[in-house]
Design an enzyme around this catalytic site. Structure first.
Site, short mmCIF file in Angstrom:
data_model
loop_
_atom_site.label_atom_id
_atom_site.label_comp_id
_atom_site.label_asym_id
_atom_site.label_seq_id
_atom_site.Cartn_x
_atom_site.Cartn_y
_atom_site.Cartn_z
N TYR A 42 1.10 -1.43 0.07
CA TYR A 42 0.13 0.41 0.44
C TYR A 42 1.10 0.87 -0.17
O TYR A 42 0.89 2.44 -0.55
CB TYR A 42 -0.63 0.10 1.54
CG TYR A 42 -1.58 -0.87 1.99
CD1 TYR A 42 -2.31 -1.81 0.66
CD2 TYR A 42 -3.08 -0.77 1.97
CE1 TYR A 42 -3.14 -2.48 0.28
CE2 TYR A 42 -4.17 -1.53 2.64
CZ TYR A 42 -4.21 -2.75 1.13
OH TYR A 42 -5.29 -3.97 1.56
N GLY A 43 2.34 0.89 0.25
CA GLY A 43 2.47 2.17 0.78
C GLY A 43 3.58 3.34 -0.67
O GLY A 43 4.24 4.13 0.03
N CYS A 73 -1.33 -1.20 10.47
CA CYS A 73 -0.23 -1.02 8.69
C CYS A 73 -0.14 1.10 9.17
O CYS A 73 -1.13 0.99 8.72
CB CYS A 73 -1.31 -1.53 7.76
SG CYS A 73 -1.16 -0.50 6.35
N ASN A 74 0.64 1.09 8.74
CA ASN A 74 0.80 2.59 9.19
C ASN A 74 0.31 3.31 8.08
O ASN A 74 -0.01 4.24 8.55
CB ASN A 74 2.10 2.55 9.14
CG ASN A 74 2.83 2.44 10.68
OD1 ASN A 74 2.88 3.45 11.01
ND2 ASN A 74 3.65 0.46 10.91
N THR A 75 0.22 2.58 6.93
CA THR A 75 -0.06 3.11 5.41
C THR A 75 -1.39 3.69 5.83
O THR A 75 -2.00 4.66 5.26
CB THR A 75 0.46 2.82 4.21
OG1 THR A 75 2.10 2.20 4.59
CG2 THR A 75 0.47 3.02 3.36
N GLU A 142 9.99 -8.57 2.78
CA GLU A 142 9.09 -9.82 1.72
C GLU A 142 10.06 -10.88 0.95
O GLU A 142 9.81 -12.13 1.70
CB GLU A 142 8.62 -8.81 1.48
CG GLU A 142 7.49 -7.83 2.02
CD GLU A 142 6.10 -8.62 1.66
OE1 GLU A 142 5.40 -8.62 1.14
OE2 GLU A 142 5.81 -8.01 3.35
N THR A 175 5.30 -1.96 9.73
CA THR A 175 4.95 -2.64 10.10
C THR A 175 6.10 -4.14 10.46
O THR A 175 6.01 -4.74 11.19
CB THR A 175 3.79 -3.64 9.76
OG1 THR A 175 3.48 -3.70 8.75
CG2 THR A 175 2.43 -2.80 11.31
N HIS A 176 7.12 -4.15 9.11
CA HIS A 176 7.79 -4.62 8.83
C HIS A 176 9.10 -4.23 9.09
O HIS A 176 9.80 -5.60 9.51
CB HIS A 176 8.30 -4.20 7.53
CG HIS A 176 7.13 -5.17 5.98
ND1 HIS A 176 6.10 -4.53 6.32
CD2 HIS A 176 7.51 -6.14 5.18
CE1 HIS A 176 4.82 -5.36 5.23
NE2 HIS A 176 5.94 -6.03 4.72
N1 DGL Z 1 2.38 -2.33 6.69
C1 DGL Z 1 2.84 -1.49 5.79
C2 DGL Z 1 3.30 -0.04 6.34
O1 DGL Z 1 3.03 -0.73 8.07
C3 DGL Z 1 4.27 -1.60 5.38
C4 DGL Z 1 3.71 -2.42 3.53
C5 DGL Z 1 3.03 -1.70 2.68
O2 DGL Z 1 3.96 -1.09 1.61
O3 DGL Z 1 1.85 -2.13 2.35
O4 DGL Z 1 3.26 0.77 6.44
#
Ligand code: DGL
Length: 256
Positions: A42-43, A73-75, A142, A175-176
């Site tokens: 999503y980022g 998810c932060n995004t 990933e 989160t990664h």
């Molecule tokens: N899980 C996303 C976050 O915490 C990172 C991966 C993404 O770009 O979707 O921002």
């Protein structure tokens, strides 16, 4: 109501680092996790797209009758939180506000840095004076390349942003990133305080459920169900790295 599961979603598998922290604090809770692996990342996407995807993720969990929801998810939090709160009237926990609170508590100098995906950093959701988008971290992690020379070179380059800024605390705003915390420490120095938003939200949610008498009354280990929107054997390996536990026979593919 209280014996219903906790719903957790992420753009992919990174949110399992948040699940890991929630299980540590609330082992008896049932958990339903959704990772949108068909559409990760999503980022790198627009607000409109991330909002659309996040609403679909939340709808899936809502129909599973969860008692509360975690945007792991932060995004998704940075771009879609307000829309989600508007549309779903159950307690919703996000990863950004508890991480900011924790960082402010820990930091002695009030010089706090944030790293995250491009979408998170450019959204300004962390409102940080010192921030850096680190878009290559997610693909490295990933791929399971969590200790490679190439990752170290990239990390050094990204984190040089904080050189001479005298930050004493860094929020790992994706989160990664907890997976590569040792690399981050080796570059920024072992004295740096690293904030893991997964830990922060787990604590916030646990406090909320206790305060509102919403804990599951069962005394046994909770049932955990994992759903993904795309499935390959490789995902299992990555998922187990994030979760720190076996997942193989407990993961189902769904179409949203
Ligand atoms: N899980 C996303 C976050 O915490 C990172 C991966 C993404 O770009 O979707 O921002």
């Amino acid at each position: 109501m209280n014996n219903r599961p906790i719903g957790i979603f992420d753009s992919g598998l990174g949110g399992l680092t948040v699940v890991k922290e929630i299980i540590k604090l609330l082992p008896n809770e049932d958990i339903i996790y959704l990772g949108d692996t068909a559409r990760v990342p999503y980022g790198t996407r627009s607000k409109e797209t991330v909002t659309k995807f996040s609403l679909e993720d939340a709808k899936f969990l809502f129909y599973k009758k969860v008692k509360c929801m975690v945007m792991a998810c932060n995004t998704a939090t940075a771009l879609a939180e307000s829309e989600l709160r508007k549309q779903f009237h159950i307690p919703i926990f996000d990863v950004i506000s508890p991480a900011i609170k924790d960082a402010k508590k820990i930091s002695k100098t009030r010089k706090i840095g944030v790293i995250g995906t491009s979408a998170t950093i450019h959204s300004g959701a962390y409102n940080a004076s010192f921030s850096k988008a680190c878009p290559l971290f997610v693909p490295f992690i990933e791929e399971g390349e969590v200790n490679s020379k190439a990752l170290r070179i990239v990390a050094k380059e990204y984190l040089s942003e904080f050189k001479n800024k005298k930050i004493d605390t860094l929020i790992m705003g994706c989160t990664h990133y907890p997976i590569i915390k040792n690399i981050i420490k080796s570059i920024l120095g072992t004295k740096i305080n690293l904030v893991n938003p997964g830990e922060s939200v787990a604590k916030e949610m646990s406090d909320y459920l206790i305060k509102n008498s919403m804990l599951n009354s069962q005394k046994t280990i909770g049932k955990r169900s994992y759903f993904v929107t795309d499935y390959t054997e490789h995902f299992i390996k990555v998922a187990e790295m994030f979760l720190g536990d076996r997942i193989k026979n407990n993961i189902k593919k769904v179409i949203l």
